[in-house]
Design an enzyme around this catalytic site. Structure first.
Site, PDB file in Angstrom:
ATOM      1  CB  CYS A 129     -26.622   2.757  -2.806  1.00 23.58           C
ATOM      2  SG  CYS A 129     -26.182   4.422  -3.285  1.00 23.58           S
ATOM      3  CB  CYS A 177     -20.698   5.063  -4.066  1.00 27.54           C
ATOM      4  SG  CYS A 177     -22.254   5.354  -3.178  1.00 27.54           S
ATOM      5  CB  ALA A 230     -22.279  -1.642   1.759  1.00 27.54           C
ATOM      6  CG  ASP A 288     -14.198   0.218  -5.451  1.00 31.70           C
ATOM      7  OD1 ASP A 288     -15.237  -0.328  -5.032  1.00 31.70           O
ATOM      8  OD2 ASP A 288     -13.813   1.344  -5.076  1.00 31.70           O
ATOM      9  CE  LYS A 334     -16.318  -1.856 -10.512  1.00 31.88           C
ATOM     10  NZ  LYS A 334     -15.931  -3.262 -10.292  1.00 31.88           N
ATOM     11  CD  GLN A 363     -12.481   5.805  -1.350  1.00 34.92           C
ATOM     12  OE1 GLN A 363     -13.096   5.827  -2.399  1.00 34.92           O
ATOM     13  NE2 GLN A 363     -11.469   4.974  -1.145  1.00 34.92           N
ATOM     14  CD  GLU A 377      -2.529   1.790   0.445  1.00 34.96           C
ATOM     15  OE1 GLU A 377      -3.488   1.102   0.094  1.00 34.96           O
ATOM     16  OE2 GLU A 377      -2.261   2.904  -0.088  1.00 34.96           O
TER      17      GLU A 377
HETATM   18  P1  FAD Z   1     -10.210   1.560  -1.812  1.00 36.11           P
HETATM   19  O1  FAD Z   1     -10.849   1.651  -0.468  1.00 36.11           O
HETATM   20  O2  FAD Z   1     -10.249   2.742  -2.698  1.00 36.11           O
HETATM   21  O3  FAD Z   1      -8.704   1.104  -1.565  1.00 36.11           O
HETATM   22  C1  FAD Z   1      -7.784   0.862  -2.596  1.00 36.11           C
HETATM   23  C2  FAD Z   1      -6.386   0.977  -1.998  1.00 36.11           C
HETATM   24  O4  FAD Z   1      -5.425   0.526  -2.945  1.00 36.11           O
HETATM   25  C3  FAD Z   1      -6.028   2.415  -1.648  1.00 36.11           C
HETATM   26  O5  FAD Z   1      -5.602   2.498  -0.304  1.00 36.11           O
HETATM   27  C4  FAD Z   1      -4.935   2.766  -2.626  1.00 36.11           C
HETATM   28  O6  FAD Z   1      -3.977   3.672  -2.087  1.00 36.11           O
HETATM   29  C5  FAD Z   1      -4.320   1.391  -2.901  1.00 36.11           C
HETATM   30  N1  FAD Z   1      -3.599   1.333  -4.161  1.00 36.11           N
HETATM   31  C6  FAD Z   1      -3.848   2.020  -5.291  1.00 36.11           C
HETATM   32  N2  FAD Z   1      -2.949   1.714  -6.235  1.00 36.11           N
HETATM   33  C7  FAD Z   1      -2.119   0.793  -5.686  1.00 36.11           C
HETATM   34  C8  FAD Z   1      -0.975   0.105  -6.176  1.00 36.11           C
HETATM   35  N3  FAD Z   1      -0.504   0.309  -7.413  1.00 36.11           N
HETATM   36  N4  FAD Z   1      -0.349  -0.768  -5.343  1.00 36.11           N
HETATM   37  C9  FAD Z   1      -0.819  -0.967  -4.092  1.00 36.11           C
HETATM   38  N5  FAD Z   1      -1.899  -0.338  -3.582  1.00 36.11           N
HETATM   39  C10 FAD Z   1      -2.540   0.533  -4.380  1.00 36.11           C
HETATM   40  N6  FAD Z   1     -19.443   2.963  -0.383  1.00 36.11           N
HETATM   41  C11 FAD Z   1     -20.460   2.650   0.446  1.00 36.11           C
HETATM   42  O7  FAD Z   1     -20.561   1.494   0.865  1.00 36.11           O
HETATM   43  N7  FAD Z   1     -21.390   3.577   0.826  1.00 36.11           N
HETATM   44  C12 FAD Z   1     -21.321   4.863   0.422  1.00 36.11           C
HETATM   45  O8  FAD Z   1     -22.146   5.696   0.796  1.00 36.11           O
HETATM   46  C13 FAD Z   1     -20.250   5.239  -0.436  1.00 36.11           C
HETATM   47  N8  FAD Z   1     -20.146   6.511  -0.876  1.00 36.11           N
HETATM   48  C14 FAD Z   1     -19.048   6.880  -1.613  1.00 36.11           C
HETATM   49  C15 FAD Z   1     -18.934   8.202  -2.002  1.00 36.11           C
HETATM   50  C16 FAD Z   1     -17.837   8.624  -2.721  1.00 36.11           C
HETATM   51  C17 FAD Z   1     -17.734  10.065  -3.133  1.00 36.11           C
HETATM   52  C18 FAD Z   1     -16.815   7.700  -3.060  1.00 36.11           C
HETATM   53  C19 FAD Z   1     -15.590   8.150  -3.809  1.00 36.11           C
HETATM   54  C20 FAD Z   1     -16.932   6.356  -2.703  1.00 36.11           C
HETATM   55  C21 FAD Z   1     -18.058   5.929  -1.986  1.00 36.11           C
HETATM   56  N9  FAD Z   1     -18.240   4.594  -1.615  1.00 36.11           N
HETATM   57  C22 FAD Z   1     -19.304   4.240  -0.813  1.00 36.11           C
HETATM   58  C23 FAD Z   1     -17.406   3.532  -2.232  1.00 36.11           C
HETATM   59  C24 FAD Z   1     -16.347   2.920  -1.315  1.00 36.11           C
HETATM   60  O9  FAD Z   1     -15.540   3.919  -0.732  1.00 36.11           O
HETATM   61  C25 FAD Z   1     -15.490   1.959  -2.144  1.00 36.11           C
HETATM   62  O10 FAD Z   1     -16.331   1.071  -2.845  1.00 36.11           O
HETATM   63  C26 FAD Z   1     -14.542   1.161  -1.266  1.00 36.11           C
HETATM   64  O11 FAD Z   1     -13.607   2.031  -0.665  1.00 36.11           O
HETATM   65  C27 FAD Z   1     -13.834   0.062  -2.069  1.00 36.11           C
HETATM   66  O12 FAD Z   1     -12.809  -0.527  -1.338  1.00 36.11           O
HETATM   67  P2  FAD Z   1     -11.450  -0.982  -2.080  1.00 36.11           P
HETATM   68  O13 FAD Z   1     -10.575  -1.479  -0.993  1.00 36.11           O
HETATM   69  O14 FAD Z   1     -11.779  -1.839  -3.230  1.00 36.11           O
HETATM   70  O15 FAD Z   1     -10.856   0.370  -2.660  1.00 36.11           O
END
Ligand code: FAD
Length: 409
Positions: free
Chosen positions: A352, A172, A320, A309, A317, A54, A46
Site C-alpha cells: 500500500c 486498497c 500490487a 479482488d 486487496k 485505478q 470482459e
Molecule cells: P479490476 O482491475 O477491478 O478488474 C476487474 C475487471 O473485471 C474489470 O475490467 C471489470 O470490467 C471486469 N468485470 C466486472 N464484471 C464482470 C463480469 N460480470 N464479467 C466479466 N468481466 C467483468 N492497488 C495498488 O496496488 N496500489 C494502490 O495504490 C491502489 N490504490 C487504489 C486506489 C483506488 C481509489 C482504487 C479504487 C483502487 C486502488 N488499488 C490500488 C487497487 C487495485 O486497483 C485493485 O486491487 C486491482 O485493480 C485488482 O485487480 P482485479 O483484476 O482483481 O480487479
C-alpha cells in the site's frame, strides 16, 4: 504493426482451453503470462472497452494526476493471440464447465480463471447512492467521481470535511485515508487548515495493521490535527441536509455529523453473480471466491483458479498483490494442465503506497503474517519519503502498463 484485437461478440461453440473472466489488472496479467508460456486458445470475458489504472485515482482526487492518464482502450491491453469476448459473465457452472454470458450464450472451458474484481455496493449505506456525485459528496472509488473530489477540496476554505471507510474489505485499504492526507496537506499549504475540521472515520481498531507504518500514520494525523474515529462506520447519509450518521461499534453509540465535504468509500463485496455461484467460499459472508491461500486453486474445482479482488484471500486487496499472485497462479495452472500438483506458493504479499502529503509517501509492503516485505531493503520505507512519492506517481504506472500487463514482470 500487429492488428489490434477486436472483441468477438458471438462466442463460437466448443470447449476453450482457458477462459479468464475479467480483463482488469489480474485477468490481463494472467492471460499475458499464459501466452508467454505458449498456451493457446485463451479467451478473456470482459464487458468494458476501457482498462483503468485505478491506483492513480487517489492522485486524481488529490489534484495530482489527470483521469485521462489512468485509462487506455481495453483493446490495447488484450495480449496478442488472446480472444476477447466483450460481454458480462452472469453465471458459472463448474460441474458443466460453462460460463453463461449476458444474453444467454455459453462458453465452455477446460480451465477457468476468476478475475472479475470487486463490486461497489453504493446501496449498502442508506442515502449514499443518491448523494454521491452531487453537492458536496464524492468518492475516488469511481472514475466518474474522482475528479469531483479535487474540485471539492480545492473549493473548500472552512467547515467540516469527513472521510469514511466501510467495514467490509475494500480495494486498497489505505486509499480511504490517503485522500484525507492529500486534502489536509493542500489546505495546510493554502493556510486554511486551521479553519477546517477534518474527520477520518475508520472501521479498524488502529490506523494501520502493521505497527511500523501505524506509528508513521499516527504522526501524520497529529501533524494535520485530524480527528480519527476508530471502530466506527458511516451508517447513513442525508445529501440534502449535508449530514451523516457515524456509528461507533466499540461504544455502541451513534452521532450525526454535518459536513461541508464528504469523501465516501462504499461497502464492497463479490459481484452478486459470483456470490450466487458454487465457486463462492461458504466461509465468506461477502461471497468472495474460494481459493487456497498459497496455490490460488479452488478447493473443490481443481480446474478453477482465482486471484485479485474477487478471491477470498486473507490479505489486503491491491494491484500490487495481483502482481505477485499472477506468476504463482500461472505456474500452478501450467502444473495442473500438465498433470502435476501445484508447485508454487503465494505468501500474501501486498503493498500500500501510503501517500501522506502532496510530495511524501511511506511504502507499506507486507505478507499474510503482517511481516514487512520491503522491495527496497536498503532504504527506510516505514517513514515518509519524497523518492517513494515520485516512484508512485511516475514509475509505478509505467511499470504497470509496460511490464505487468505484458506479463514481463
Ligand atoms: P479490476 O482491475 O477491478 O478488474 C476487474 C475487471 O473485471 C474489470 O475490467 C471489470 O470490467 C471486469 N468485470 C466486472 N464484471 C464482470 C463480469 N460480470 N464479467 C466479466 N468481466 C467483468 N492497488 C495498488 O496496488 N496500489 C494502490 O495504490 C491502489 N490504490 C487504489 C486506489 C483506488 C481509489 C482504487 C479504487 C483502487 C486502488 N488499488 C490500488 C487497487 C487495485 O486497483 C485493485 O486491487 C486491482 O485493480 C485488482 O485487480 P482485479 O483484476 O482483481 O480487479
Amino acid at each position: 504493426m500487429a492488428a489490434r484485437p477486436t472483441p468477438s461478440r458471438l462466442p463460437d461453440t466448443g470447449r476453450h482451453r482457458v477462459v479468464v473472466i475479467g480483463g482488469g489488472s489480474a485477468g490481463i496479467t494472467v492471460a499475458a503470462r499464459l501466452r508467454r508460456a505458449g498456451v493457446t486458445d485463451i479467451t478473456i470475458v470482459e464487458p468494458s472497452d476501457t482498462h483503468w489504472y485505478q491506483p492513480l485515482w487517489t492522485l486524481v482526487g488529490g489534484g495530482q494526476a489527470s483521469l485521462r492518464g489512468t485509462r487506455r482502450p481495453e483493446a490495447s491491453v488484450i495480449p496478442d493471440g488472446v480472444r476477447w469476448v466483450r460481454r458480462h459473465a452472469v453465471a458459472v457452472d463448474p460441474d458443466a464447465r460453462t460460463v453463461t454470458l449476458f444474453g444467454g450464450d455459453q462458453l465452455s472451458y477446460e480451465y477457468l480463471v476468476m478475475a472479475p474484481g470487486i463490486q461497489l455496493d453504493w446501496n449498502g449505506v442508506p442515502g449514499l447512492a443518491d448523494a454521491v456525485g452531487h453537492g458536496r459528496v464524492s468518492s475516488n472509488y469511481a472514475p466518474e467521481y474522482a475528479p469531483r473530489t479535487w474540485e471539492l477540496i480545492k473549493g473548500m476554505r472552512s467547515g467540516t470535511a469527513v472521510f469514511t471507510q466501510p467495514a467490509t474489505p475494500v480495494k486498497c485499504g489505505g486509499a480511504p485515508q490517503k485522500i484525507a492526507y492529500l486534502a489536509a496537506d493542500y489546505w495546510r499549504k493554502q493556510k486554511v487548515l486551521d479553519r477546517i475540521r477534518v474527520v477520518l472515520v475508520l472501521p479498524t481498531p488502529a490506523l494501520f495493521g502493521v505497527p511500523e507504518w501505524r506509528r508513521t500514520l499516527e504522526q501524520v494525523v497529529h501533524r494535520y490535527g485530524i480527528e480519527v474515529r476508530l471502530q466506527s462506520e458511516m451508517t447513513a447519509v442525508d445529501g440534502d441536509r449535508h449530514e451523516i450518521v457515524v456509528t461507533d461499534h466499540a461504544g455502541g453509540t451513534s452521532e450525526t455529523i454535518r459536513y461541508d465535504l464528504l469523501h465516501a468509500v462504499p461497502p464492497q463485496s463479490a459481484p452478486d453473480w459470483v456470490k450466487a455461484s458454487p465457486l463462492a467460499d461458504p466461509a465468506s459472508p461477502l461471497g468472495f471466491v474460494a481459493a487456497d491461500k498459497h496455490t490460488l486453486r479452488h478447493p473443490v474445482y481443481g480446474n478453477v483458479f482465482a486471484l485479485g479482488d474477487v478471491a477470498n484471500l486473507p490479505t489486503s486487496k491491491t494491484g500490487a498483490a495481483v502482481r505477485k499472485q499472477a506468476p504463482v497462479l500461472v505456474a500452478n495452472l501450467l502444473d495442473v494442465m500438465n498433470g502435476r500438483s501445484p508447485s508454487r506458493g503465494y505468501d500474501g504479499y501486498t503493498s500500500c503506497p501510503l501517500v501522506t502529503a502532496r510530495d511524501r509517501m511511506a511504502l507499506a509492503e507486507f505478507d499474510y503474517d503482517l511481516k514487512p516485505r520491503p522491495s527496497f531493503p536498503l532504504i527506510n520505507t516505514f517513514k515518509e519519503r519524497r523518492d517513494m512519492w515520485v516512484f508512485k506517481r511516475y514509475a509505478l504506472p509505467s511499470i504497470y502498463w509496460h511490464d505487468m500487463l505484458t506479463g514481463r514482470l
